[in-house]
Design a protein around this motif. Sequence first.
Motif, mmCIF file in Angstrom:
data_model
loop_
_atom_site.group_PDB
_atom_site.id
_atom_site.type_symbol
_atom_site.label_atom_id
_atom_site.label_comp_id
_atom_site.label_asym_id
_atom_site.label_seq_id
_atom_site.Cartn_x
_atom_site.Cartn_y
_atom_site.Cartn_z
ATOM 1 N N ARG A 78 32.960 29.389 44.024
ATOM 2 C CA ARG A 78 32.964 30.384 45.094
ATOM 3 C C ARG A 78 34.276 31.166 45.123
ATOM 4 O O ARG A 78 35.318 30.688 44.682
ATOM 5 C CB ARG A 78 32.742 29.699 46.446
ATOM 6 C CG ARG A 78 31.362 29.067 46.569
ATOM 7 C CD ARG A 78 31.070 28.627 47.969
ATOM 8 N NE ARG A 78 29.731 28.062 48.097
ATOM 9 C CZ ARG A 78 29.164 27.750 49.256
ATOM 10 N NH1 ARG A 78 29.847 27.934 50.387
ATOM 11 N NH2 ARG A 78 27.951 27.245 49.297
ATOM 12 N N LYS A 80 37.347 32.595 47.073
ATOM 13 C CA LYS A 80 38.112 32.216 48.256
ATOM 14 C C LYS A 80 38.886 33.427 48.772
ATOM 15 O O LYS A 80 39.568 34.103 47.998
ATOM 16 C CB LYS A 80 39.059 31.063 47.937
ATOM 17 C CG LYS A 80 38.360 29.743 47.644
ATOM 18 C CD LYS A 80 39.349 28.646 47.338
ATOM 19 C CE LYS A 80 38.679 27.279 47.284
ATOM 20 N NZ LYS A 80 37.597 27.196 46.294
ATOM 21 N N GLU A 89 35.049 31.129 52.107
ATOM 22 C CA GLU A 89 34.410 31.167 50.795
ATOM 23 C C GLU A 89 33.154 32.033 50.822
ATOM 24 O O GLU A 89 32.452 32.088 51.833
ATOM 25 C CB GLU A 89 34.043 29.751 50.338
ATOM 26 C CG GLU A 89 35.254 28.847 50.138
ATOM 27 C CD GLU A 89 34.861 27.474 49.628
ATOM 28 O OE1 GLU A 89 35.733 26.792 49.071
ATOM 29 O OE2 GLU A 89 33.674 27.084 49.787
#
Length: 376
Positions: A78, A80, A89
């Motif tokens: 993911r 950030k 996220e």
Amino acid sequence: MVEKRLTPNEALEKVKIEGRGHLKIFIGYAPGVGKTYSMLNEANRMLSKNEDVILGFLETHGRRETEEQIKKLIILPRKKLNYNGKILEDFNLEEALKLHPHTILVDELPHTNVPGCKNKKRYEDIEELLNAGINVVTTLNIQHLESLNDVVEKITGVKIRETVPDRIIESADEVEVIDISPDALRTRLTQGDVYKPDVAIRALRNFFRKGNLNALRELTLRQTAEEVDVDLEEYKKKHGITETWHTCERIMVCISANPSCKKLIRQGARRAKTYKCRWFVVYVQCTHFMAPQIDPESLKMLNENIQLARTLGAEIIKLTGKSVSNELVNFAASKYITQIIIGHPNRSRLQIIIRGSTVYKLLKQVSEAEIHIIPQ
């Protein structure tokens, strides 16, 4: 036969379409019906055939059966982002484009991205993936469709903030409905399979009331049926198929300035309600030199008939031509009409001798629809 040469713009558009990824949407009438589970099931089948598929973004909501379905799927890390001092996220679009898998799973199509992402909405991310030639599988609940926003609010009392433009579902290559009965869904909530117990109790009293779920379920089935109907119509036109396939009912009510046409319109409305189908109220402005000229009183009555039809939900169609019957026959064929409602002829004996009867001509020329002749 010489093939028509494409213009530069047409050629560019053709390349874009042919190079575009395949979009599949799993759609349901409420959270918890099994959309994400079905999406993961499909991914695992693809993986078993050694197809290049990755999991781009998924929220399990703590559902054990969903987590178990992830199995050996490759999960995209993911993205950030720092927002107001907090690390949040979200889907990593840039990394997905860089990896360029054959197929990517991106859950929750209506999601609003975390501030700082390239796009504001997830459906915009998905459009970028598709334009890059990547196949996308995603999920959607019917209440998030933009055109149904007001309808859903009226049914549930909940204003849906995250919506998706209708063009997304209209352009999808596949739309698969995931359906379970409202009773089964409520049971899943009670057992804690959808939300945590405290949340589930509130949900059962509000959004997940049985009446709400029944209405949303019907809305989902009707919406997807309309999409299928459009696809089928395009297919038939493309392949030159003119006969009517009775996959769904389509009703045509033929009216004039006659006050008794209100009876025909009401009958059309009742039939359309029974079949839950599209219906058309059609009148023909006849240009034949023998056609009687419409006077102010007749025009007023025609407008009253049209207003009644509009109030009852019909699609109003005005046709123009020398032959009333020909115009009606051609329209019925073009819209794949399955039922025609018309009144007994009201032409004089002399007019019938010279010009014939519209009803008789319809009976003779229409072979793909039922014709209901109503006494006036």
